[in-house]
Scaffold this active site. Structure first.
Site, short mmCIF file in Angstrom:
data_model
loop_
_atom_site.label_atom_id
_atom_site.label_comp_id
_atom_site.label_asym_id
_atom_site.label_seq_id
_atom_site.Cartn_x
_atom_site.Cartn_y
_atom_site.Cartn_z
N ASP A 110 -9.05 -5.55 -11.92
CA ASP A 110 -8.07 -6.49 -11.77
C ASP A 110 -8.78 -7.47 -11.02
OD1 ASP A 110 -5.80 -8.08 -11.23
OD2 ASP A 110 -4.88 -6.58 -9.88
N ALA A 120 -3.61 -2.17 -12.13
CA ALA A 120 -3.18 -3.53 -11.91
C ALA A 120 -2.32 -3.38 -10.50
CB ALA A 120 -2.18 -3.99 -13.04
N CYS A 121 -2.11 -4.70 -9.92
CA CYS A 121 -1.29 -4.91 -8.75
C CYS A 121 -0.21 -4.20 -8.67
CB CYS A 121 -1.40 -6.40 -8.37
SG CYS A 121 -0.72 -6.89 -6.76
N PRO A 122 0.48 -3.38 -7.77
CA PRO A 122 -0.30 -3.21 -6.53
C PRO A 122 -1.21 -1.88 -6.30
CG PRO A 122 1.90 -2.41 -6.33
CD PRO A 122 1.60 -2.69 -7.77
N MET A 123 -1.52 -1.33 -7.47
CA MET A 123 -2.14 0.07 -7.19
C MET A 123 -3.41 -0.01 -6.52
SD MET A 123 0.18 2.23 -8.12
CE MET A 123 -0.85 3.54 -7.73
#
Length: 191
Positions: A43, A16-19
């Site tokens: 995502d 998920a953000c920010p990965m």
């Protein structure tokens, strides 16, 4: 459907953000200028995130293909010298080429961007001949044709125009500024 060749495939599925952006940034640092990165993510927000990150970091967002739950994002690493000086003497601007195409003039348009760039967006009937493959495909072209060479900004097409001229092609014209500012008709994988 055409197979898109990416130089590197990054697995960001399940993140998920920010990965996805963190991993993309790291992967981009290891690519050479002009190479294409495929980011596989699940995502849904990654499309907007990666597009915005590409634009803010100076890299080129090519597009996204959805395959079920998976999103395949394609990004091209830009180089610091994408505005180097042009050396091929015969140059035409986008609007002049657009008029020739609309008038159905007997011309050949060669797109020397990477295949992934071409697949998402190109001038109808343009021949995809990535710059790195041009030398091997010269025999497939007619030396007497009126050839217009296009890329994203006019730099790779400048190099391609020089290469064609050096190999006996007599009527080669570089299109500037190229696809980055092309307002004419286009076609691509999402059309």
């Amino acid at each position: 459907m055409e197979i898109l060749n990416a130089n590197v495939i990054l697995d960001a599925k399940g993140l998920a953000c920010p990965m996805p952006i963190v991993k993309t940034k790291k992967a981009m640092n290891n690519l050479e200028a002009g190479q294409v990165l495929e980011v596989q993510a699940t995502d849904k927000g990654s499309k907007a995130d990666l597009k915005a990150w590409s634009e803010s970091s100076g890299h080129q967002y090519l597009g996204t293909i959805e395959e079920g739950e998976m999103l395949k994002h394609y990004l091209r690493k830009s180089s610091n010298d994408e505005s180097n000086e042009k050396r091929h003497p015969n140059v035409i601007n986008n609007e002049e080429l657009e008029k020739k195409i609309e008038a159905n003039e007997n011309i050949v348009v060669i797109d020397v961007r990477e295949a992934a760039e071409y697949v998402f967006n190109h001038i109808p009937n343009a021949i995809s001949l990535p710059l790195g493959e041009l030398g091997n495909k010269l025999n497939e072209l007619n030396k007497d044709d009126e050839i217009y060479v296009v890329c994203r900004t006019g730099n790779r097409s400048d190099l391609a125009a020089q290469k064609l001229t050096e190999n006996g092609f007599t009527n080669v014209i570089n299109v500037v500024p190229g696809m980055s500012r092309w307002n004419g008709k286009t076609t691509g994988i999402n059309d």
